[in-house]
Design an enzyme around this catalytic site. Structure first.
Site, short mmCIF file in Angstrom:
data_model
loop_
_atom_site.label_atom_id
_atom_site.label_comp_id
_atom_site.label_asym_id
_atom_site.label_seq_id
_atom_site.Cartn_x
_atom_site.Cartn_y
_atom_site.Cartn_z
CG HIS A 123 23.27 30.17 -15.01
ND1 HIS A 123 22.34 30.04 -14.99
CD2 HIS A 123 24.76 30.44 -15.52
CE1 HIS A 123 22.34 30.28 -16.92
NE2 HIS A 123 24.10 29.71 -16.69
CD GLU A 179 19.42 30.19 -18.04
OE1 GLU A 179 18.64 29.81 -17.87
OE2 GLU A 179 21.02 29.20 -18.52
#
Length: 419
Positions: free
Chosen positions: A335, A373
């Site tokens: 992230h 993601e």
């Protein structure tokens, strides 16, 4: 051209080696330990020189012969006709008559690694570089043993081929072969955690979003500890990853101050949704620091903080159930945010994103995949990820966003010319 064709072309371009000319320089190239290296590949000059901190450590030249590393065709009728396997000029490495070791004609192990680094920077489009160590190198047998035992190189697979040539492997070099346990010049600075992989023993996580058995994770680094350092020639600056330093007590550290400022910018808040007070951000980072499965990292260029990353273990992450074949015990997730506008742009993004993947694979040889993601509609982030040889495994829905699950396996990442 329709959108599907454009997308496939983009993937092909990302996964195709970009050739370079045979006249390239390594000029003022900063090695991970701070030493400065200069080298030049010139097809005209028969002798090339490698300097480190102004001292000539070795010489090399291209011989009038080529070599070809044939593997799968050995023992078949194609062994001597495998024209699809590339042939490359053989490079002879020699001692320098004016090096610090001139009296003994030695080349130190760490200078040998730096020489390999220079060669794979100059000839980065080659999967292998065939080299021979000159017999005038006094410790040539030591260096040969180092190259072969560390996995930096191998001899020919065919039993009938002379074993004098050593085929240096680009993939094993970038995986850190010949660094840990040999010298302290590698991309991972010396640390008790880089000596050997952490042993495997089962642990367990139970949270509102995760129930998972997984390996016990290593202890966290010290606050402010440098985790990774690599000079990026296309930028001309050194990229560093540092473990987040929260500071002590109520003091605001440089890391926390930057984190707070970045999250209160409109651009970052649009992606992360964590706008708030300094105390909110202190509590956020404290929770991450206390989570054994998340490594909070500050990214910087030449020591100036530019972004933040969370490197996760996927087994204990809420994305785990969406991975169709399940996450591996040591697979990692990313992230990321870039906080400073002046460090945005495709060239820098490519460098730091590939470096994050590189770091994940370097820290543990058992890590087989790195995944992320992002929002499925975030085309700018997806482009950076596809340019790092990631592929879109699936599209799925979290309770709060639609995501693209992207993945890069170790073998692909190091097989291609990405670093």
């Amino acid at each position: 051209m329709d959108r599907t064709a454009q997308h496939l072309l983009g993937i092909q371009n990302a996964l195709t080696d970009n050739l370079i000319s045979d006249d390239q320089k390594v000029d003022k190239f900063i090695l991970p330990d701070g030493a400065v290296m200069t080298a030049k590949a010139d097809s005209v000059s028969p002798i090339n020189f490698i300097h480190i901190d102004g001292l000539l450590v070795c010489e090399y030249h291209l011989l009038d012969q080529t070599a070809q590393l044939v593997v799968s065709a050995v023992g078949t009728q194609f062994e001597n006709t495998a024209s699809h396997v590339p042939s490359f000029r053989v490079i002879e490495i020699l001692p320098s008559s004016s090096s610090p070791q001139a009296s003994t004609n030695d080349i130190s192990v760490k200078d040998m690694w730096a020489t390999v680094y220079a060669l794979f920077t100059l000839y980065h489009s080659q999967e292998v570089i065939p080299v021979v160590l000159s017999h005038t190198i006094n410790n040539s047998e030591e260096l040969r043993s180092y190259l072969l035992r560390s996995g930096l190189g191998r001899t020919a697979h065919a039993p009938t081929v002379p074993k004098e040539e050593i085929y240096l492997h680009r993939a094993t070099f970038w995986q850190g072969a010949g660094t840990q346990g040999y010298h302290t010049r590698g991309w991972l600075p010396p640390s008790p955690f880089t000596v050997a992989p952490f042993p495997h023993i089962q642990s367990f996580t139970r949270t509102p979003t995760v129930i998972a058995a997984h390996p016990l994770r290593p202890p966290k680094p010290k606050p402010g500890e440098t985790l990774f350092r690599r000079f990026c020639p296309s930028i001309g600056e050194t990229l560093e990853f540092t473990y987040f330093d929260l500071g002590s007590g109520s003091d605001t550290s440089e890391h926390l101050d930057a984190f707070h400022r970045w999250h209160n910018s409109e651009r970052v808040n649009k992606g992360w949704g964590e706008r708030g007070s300094l105390e909110k951000h202190r509590a956020y980072v404290t929770e991450v620091v206390n989570d054994p499965a998340v490594l909070p990292v500050i990214m910087s260029w030449n020591g100036e903080p530019m972004g933040y990353a969370e490197i996760t273990y996927l087994k204990e992450n809420h994305v785990g159930p969406y991975i169709s074949d399940g996450p591996g015990d040591w697979d990692r997730g990313l992230h990321v945010l870039v906080g400073e506008d002046k460090f945005r742009g495709p060239e820098r993004s490519t460098q730091w994103h590939r470096a994050l993947i590189h770091y994940c694979f370097l820290t543990d040889p058992r890590t087989e995949k790195v995944m992320a993601e992002p929002k499925a509609a975030n085309t700018s982030v997806l482009k950076v990820q596809l340019d790092s040889a990631m592929h879109i495994a699936t599209i799925f829905d979290f309770p709060y966003k639609r995501s693209a699950l992207v993945c890069v396996p170790r073998e692909r990442f190091f097989r291609l010319d990405l670093l």
